[in-house]
Structures are given as C-alpha cells and as structure tokens.
Design a protein around this motif. Structure first.
Motif, mmCIF file in Angstrom:
data_model
loop_
_atom_site.group_PDB
_atom_site.id
_atom_site.type_symbol
_atom_site.label_atom_id
_atom_site.label_comp_id
_atom_site.label_asym_id
_atom_site.label_seq_id
_atom_site.Cartn_x
_atom_site.Cartn_y
_atom_site.Cartn_z
ATOM 1 N N ALA A 75 14.598 18.179 35.521
ATOM 2 C CA ALA A 75 15.829 17.456 35.854
ATOM 3 C C ALA A 75 16.790 18.347 36.637
ATOM 4 O O ALA A 75 17.402 17.902 37.619
ATOM 5 C CB ALA A 75 16.494 16.951 34.575
ATOM 6 N N ALA A 76 16.923 19.603 36.241
ATOM 7 C CA ALA A 76 17.813 20.532 36.944
ATOM 8 C C ALA A 76 17.323 20.782 38.367
ATOM 9 O O ALA A 76 18.115 20.806 39.312
ATOM 10 C CB ALA A 76 17.913 21.842 36.183
ATOM 11 N N ALA A 77 16.018 20.943 38.537
ATOM 12 C CA ALA A 77 15.458 21.165 39.873
ATOM 13 C C ALA A 77 15.677 19.948 40.769
ATOM 14 O O ALA A 77 16.029 20.082 41.947
ATOM 15 C CB ALA A 77 13.967 21.487 39.763
ATOM 16 N N ALA A 78 15.482 18.775 40.222
ATOM 17 C CA ALA A 78 15.695 17.552 41.005
ATOM 18 C C ALA A 78 17.165 17.392 41.374
ATOM 19 O O ALA A 78 17.492 16.988 42.491
ATOM 20 C CB ALA A 78 15.211 16.336 40.215
ATOM 21 N N GLU A 79 18.043 17.748 40.463
ATOM 22 C CA GLU A 79 19.478 17.601 40.704
ATOM 23 C C GLU A 79 19.969 18.475 41.851
ATOM 24 O O GLU A 79 20.844 18.070 42.606
ATOM 25 C CB GLU A 79 20.247 17.933 39.425
ATOM 26 C CG GLU A 79 21.715 17.636 39.506
ATOM 27 C CD GLU A 79 22.416 17.830 38.175
ATOM 28 O OE1 GLU A 79 23.546 18.323 38.198
ATOM 29 O OE2 GLU A 79 21.817 17.507 37.135
ATOM 30 N N VAL A 80 19.408 19.663 41.995
ATOM 31 C CA VAL A 80 19.844 20.562 43.068
ATOM 32 C C VAL A 80 19.045 20.382 44.359
ATOM 33 O O VAL A 80 19.242 21.098 45.314
ATOM 34 C CB VAL A 80 19.821 22.048 42.633
ATOM 35 C CG1 VAL A 80 20.782 22.278 41.491
ATOM 36 C CG2 VAL A 80 18.424 22.498 42.304
ATOM 37 N N GLY A 81 18.128 19.416 44.369
ATOM 38 C CA GLY A 81 17.409 19.098 45.600
ATOM 39 C C GLY A 81 16.123 19.856 45.826
ATOM 40 O O GLY A 81 15.667 19.979 46.958
ATOM 41 N N ALA A 82 15.523 20.378 44.778
ATOM 42 C CA ALA A 82 14.298 21.155 44.936
ATOM 43 C C ALA A 82 13.121 20.338 45.460
ATOM 44 O O ALA A 82 12.159 20.912 45.961
ATOM 45 C CB ALA A 82 13.909 21.783 43.601
ATOM 46 N N PHE A 83 13.205 19.039 45.378
ATOM 47 C CA PHE A 83 12.083 18.208 45.797
ATOM 48 C C PHE A 83 12.317 17.534 47.145
ATOM 49 O O PHE A 83 11.609 16.617 47.512
ATOM 50 C CB PHE A 83 11.766 17.170 44.710
ATOM 51 C CG PHE A 83 11.437 17.815 43.393
ATOM 52 C CD1 PHE A 83 10.268 18.525 43.218
ATOM 53 C CD2 PHE A 83 12.330 17.745 42.338
ATOM 54 C CE1 PHE A 83 9.970 19.141 42.013
ATOM 55 C CE2 PHE A 83 12.049 18.344 41.123
ATOM 56 C CZ PHE A 83 10.866 19.049 40.965
#
Length: 59
Positions: A38-46
């Motif tokens: 969730a944290a990675a998705a929130e900062v745009g990692a994907f």
C-alpha cells in the motif's frame, strides 16, 4: 497503476515464505506485506512513466 504489478508485489513475499522457506503464513507477514504494498502504491512505485524517477521534474 498496473494491478498485475501490485498483485506480484503483494504475493511474492508470501509465496516465498510458504514455498521456499517452508515457514507458515501468519498475520504479521500478511500485514507487513500489505502495508508495504500500500505504501509503495501510494508513492507511485507502480507507475510506468518518467514521473516515477523524479516527481518534481517537468515533463
């Protein structure tokens, strides 16, 4: 966001834990993996564009 990448990021550590290490799945690994995803998705990692590398850079 590409959902297949999110699913891979979410499930890979759990599969590794279960299949490779043979350790049982539990609540803590599931919560930790979920929180990290969730944290990675929130900062745009994907994202798949140049904004991922430097969000402040003009396009």
């Amino acid at each position: 966001m590409f959902f297949d990448e999110v699913i891979d990021f979410l499930t890979a550590p759990l599969y590794f834990r279960l299949i490779v290490s043979g350790r049982p799945l539990g609540e803590r690994p599931a919560r930790t993996t979920g929180a990290a995803t969730a944290a990675a998705a929130e900062v745009g990692a994907f994202r798949r564009d140049d904004r991922q590398a430097d969000p402040g850079r003009p396009r």
